[in-house]
Scaffold this active site. Sequence first.
Site: not given
Length: 359
Positions: A75-76
């Site tokens: 997840p960014c």
Amino acid sequence: MADIISLFSGCGGLDLGFEQVGDYRTVWANDFNHDACETFRRHFGDVIREGDVEQIDPYNDPTIPNCDLILGGFPCQDFSIIWKQPGLNGDRGNLYKSFLRFVDAKKPLAFVAENVKGILTANSKKAIQQIIEDFQNIEPGYVVIPKLYNFADYGVPEFRERVLIVGIRSDTGFDFNHPSPSHGDGDGLLPYVTVGDAFKGVKDVPHNNEHLRITARTEKVISLIPEGGNFTAIPKDNPYYVKGMISHVYRRVKLDEPSKTIIAQGGGGTWGYHFPENRPLTNRERARIQSFPDDFVFFGNTTEVRRQIGNAVPPVGVNALANALKPLFTGEYERIDLRRRFDELREMSFADRYRLIMQ
């Protein structure tokens, strides 16, 4: 055939990019989003486990197979340059440690981790430095080679910058180098794939091609913005003036060049907008921009499908990388002393390594 474990899989853009070039297959995957898992399952088979990756034990779970390659875009949001950048201090920043656990447990020949450009500056550049060191320290050691890609340079009709962190197990002797761009304005390069190219025949695609309902005012706002422009094209004294915080607000595509980066979520005119028609893009048009084939069908409501497409790796953008890694899995390569390269990279100053990433 190289077997892939896929983490934070989403709808499967990264997996698709590898499978498209042949000799790769995804044998196990994980994501927590139900609709994304349904999309993934339709295209890759019943190999995805829906659930929280932090609750999965790759060391002791007998249902998780061994693999040659681990792929994933952890997840960014905590690394994004659009929003705030808590980096490793954020709620989701440390989810990359689940990626580490899988690499440590399965010892693949290689891994590919994808993330946003913001990972390179998060925590005053300490985040990327820590991530590199953590991957290097997994026994027997991984040669970690990150690079900033612009996927338009690899045949995607979108200027989309992402970091691809490639790790090669140090006992393989495989001399990996990131592939050179194939598209651009320079000599010997193919011309960029444009939005106009991507949109040819798109109206005939039956899946995920619904038009959003918009108000008459929104339609008028769009009509005041030229091709390739955004909300800033409307003067402040105009009754249809719109205040925006980011350049994505009421951004219209420009047909003779790649699209600006499409995003996964947000209101306030962030859907991306057509030209010459005064309307938001359909999800199929967004999928075309992201280089998904027309037979790739997304599950979920319109907002959810938008999220899946916007969060995905554009598959065509990693075709060249998949081809560059193939010899590692076939064994058809000349071995080098990779431990020496491993030691050289570890001794290199981070400033020098950072320059290599940005080249």
